[in-house]
Design an enzyme around this catalytic site. Structure first.
Site, mmCIF file in Angstrom:
data_model
loop_
_atom_site.group_PDB
_atom_site.id
_atom_site.type_symbol
_atom_site.label_atom_id
_atom_site.label_comp_id
_atom_site.label_asym_id
_atom_site.label_seq_id
_atom_site.Cartn_x
_atom_site.Cartn_y
_atom_site.Cartn_z
ATOM 1 N N ASP A 125 0.840 -1.194 0.000
ATOM 2 C CA ASP A 125 0.000 0.000 0.000
ATOM 3 C C ASP A 125 0.879 1.250 0.000
ATOM 4 O O ASP A 125 1.976 1.250 0.575
ATOM 5 C CB ASP A 125 -0.891 0.037 1.237
ATOM 6 C CG ASP A 125 -1.891 -1.105 1.285
ATOM 7 O OD1 ASP A 125 -2.201 -1.663 0.213
ATOM 8 O OD2 ASP A 125 -2.361 -1.441 2.389
ATOM 9 N N ASP A 168 -0.751 -2.534 -4.358
ATOM 10 C CA ASP A 168 -2.060 -2.929 -3.838
ATOM 11 C C ASP A 168 -2.939 -1.686 -3.753
ATOM 12 O O ASP A 168 -3.300 -1.115 -4.769
ATOM 13 C CB ASP A 168 -1.886 -3.621 -2.485
ATOM 14 C CG ASP A 168 -3.152 -4.312 -2.013
ATOM 15 O OD1 ASP A 168 -4.115 -4.404 -2.799
ATOM 16 O OD2 ASP A 168 -3.193 -4.760 -0.855
ATOM 17 N N ASP A 206 -5.485 2.776 2.110
ATOM 18 C CA ASP A 206 -6.405 1.862 2.780
ATOM 19 C C ASP A 206 -6.575 2.253 4.242
ATOM 20 O O ASP A 206 -5.603 2.610 4.924
ATOM 21 C CB ASP A 206 -5.880 0.426 2.709
ATOM 22 C CG ASP A 206 -5.961 -0.156 1.304
ATOM 23 O OD1 ASP A 206 -6.440 0.542 0.394
ATOM 24 O OD2 ASP A 206 -5.542 -1.317 1.122
ATOM 25 N N ARG A 234 -12.889 1.321 -5.813
ATOM 26 C CA ARG A 234 -12.597 1.635 -4.411
ATOM 27 C C ARG A 234 -12.415 3.137 -4.208
ATOM 28 O O ARG A 234 -11.325 3.613 -3.900
ATOM 29 C CB ARG A 234 -11.377 0.875 -3.905
ATOM 30 C CG ARG A 234 -11.505 -0.631 -4.024
ATOM 31 C CD ARG A 234 -10.328 -1.351 -3.399
ATOM 32 N NE ARG A 234 -10.457 -2.796 -3.514
ATOM 33 C CZ ARG A 234 -9.585 -3.668 -3.048
ATOM 34 N NH1 ARG A 234 -8.506 -3.247 -2.413
ATOM 35 N NH2 ARG A 234 -9.784 -4.968 -3.208
#
Length: 331
Positions: free
Chosen positions: A139, A162, A166, A218
């Site tokens: 991330d 990724d 997040d 997302r």
């Protein structure tokens, strides 16, 4: 745009010297810095808003070793990142009471990312601003392990492995504002997994004035959190979907501008069960119809805010989001 929506945090004397020179889009109509807004500005869990490293020593770092050293120290710091820092294939652990801010428009962390907190060292009360993140091996930014009161503002995130940003594993009271997400598929996950049910009652996050520029999905993809507040963001050419509420999350989506997004808002996605969504006052230009479901706790239960005219969002966000709009330490 209202002063409430543009509140910014004075995170130490290293930022004060350049406030007068920063563009109006970044600093608000008065040109003055103020406190973090949205959920990061809420007094809760023993923390009065998000102050980062305010009151701590101001330092400038130019190497990965120095960055890793200062973000991991127990004391508060205002850490200015100067130039491009190549991090190994790792996540640098950021512990409590840190401000990490890029100098000018060229500050960059590449190759690795920042993880806020570990299972034994919390990453609470952290501010990350004006930084470019590229080519992370995992991330780019991970808010995790019960980190709370986090403000991520005016960053540029792209080309990771990724997720770009997040928020998961019991984290709470986070604001993600004025960031530019691009050249990547998975932008902003909220909630670790369908089986991580301890996220219920947490994951209160505000996303406002971000530019989701051609990223696939997302923006965010939410599990369990309520309320999650998504307002005045600009979505352009997102191939899979814009916002997805799943696993009984509660998401308020308002005042956004969706441009060429076939599925702007979903309730449920892939194998995840449906979440609740309230949508209002969004623009769907060349986009599909939103899915809505049920009722959601109102963000105004926690904080005050003013929504900009959604028709103005593309102009406001492209002018104000990303790096170089907020100056770092005096140069």
């Amino acid at each position: 745009m209202s002063p409430i929506n543009r509140r910014r945090l004075l995170a130490g004397s290293a930022l004060a010297a350049v406030a007068a020179a920063a563009p109006r889009a970044a600093w608000g109509s008065t040109g003055a810095l103020a406190v973090a807004d949205g959920f990061a500005g809420v007094n809760a869990l023993g923390q009065n808003g998000t102050t980062g490293g305010a009151g701590g020593q101001a330092v400038t770092v130019t190497t990965a070793a120095a960055l890793a050293d200062y973000v991991g120290r127990k004391e508060p710091y205002v850490i200015s990142v100067s130039g491009r820092i190549q991090v190994g294939d790792e996540m640098l652990t950021v512990v409590a009471n840190k401000t990490i801010v890029g100098v000018g428009s060229t500050a960059e962390i590449t190759g690795g990312g920042l993880q806020l907190g570990s299972t034994t060292r919390p990453g609470n009360n952290v501010i990350i601003r004006n930084l470019r993140f590229t080519n992370a091996a995992d991330d780019s930014i991970s808010v995790t392990n019960s980190a709370h009161h986090v403000w991520i503002d005016h960053c540029d995130l792209s080309d990771g492995y990724d997720g770009l940003l997040d928020v998961k594993r019991n984290s709470d009271y986070v604001t993600v504002s004025w960031n530019h997400f691009h050249d990547h598929s998975k932008a902003a996950l909220l909630g670790h997994s369908d089986t991580y049910t301890s996220d219920k009652g947490k994951l209160r996050v505000t996303y406002h004035h971000n530019f989701f520029d051609g990223t696939d999905q997302r923006h965010p993809r939410v599990r369990f959190g309520e309320p999650v507040h998504v307002y005045n963001n600009y979505y352009r050419g997102n191939s899979l979907y814009g916002v997805a509420s799943t696993m009984d999350a509660g998401v308020v989506v308002e005042g956004n501008y969706f441009e060429n997004v076939a599925h702007p808002i979903l309730s449920g996605y892939d194998k995840s069960g449906p979440g609740r969504v309230v949508e209002r006052n969004n623009v769907y230009a060349g986009s599909g119809a939103p899915e809505t479901l049920g009722t959601v706790v109102e963000p105004r239960t926690y904080y005050s805010y003013t929504v900009d005219d959604p028709a103005s969002v593309p102009r406001l966000v492209t002018a104000g989001a990303g790096v170089g709009r907020v100056q770092g330490a005096a140069e």
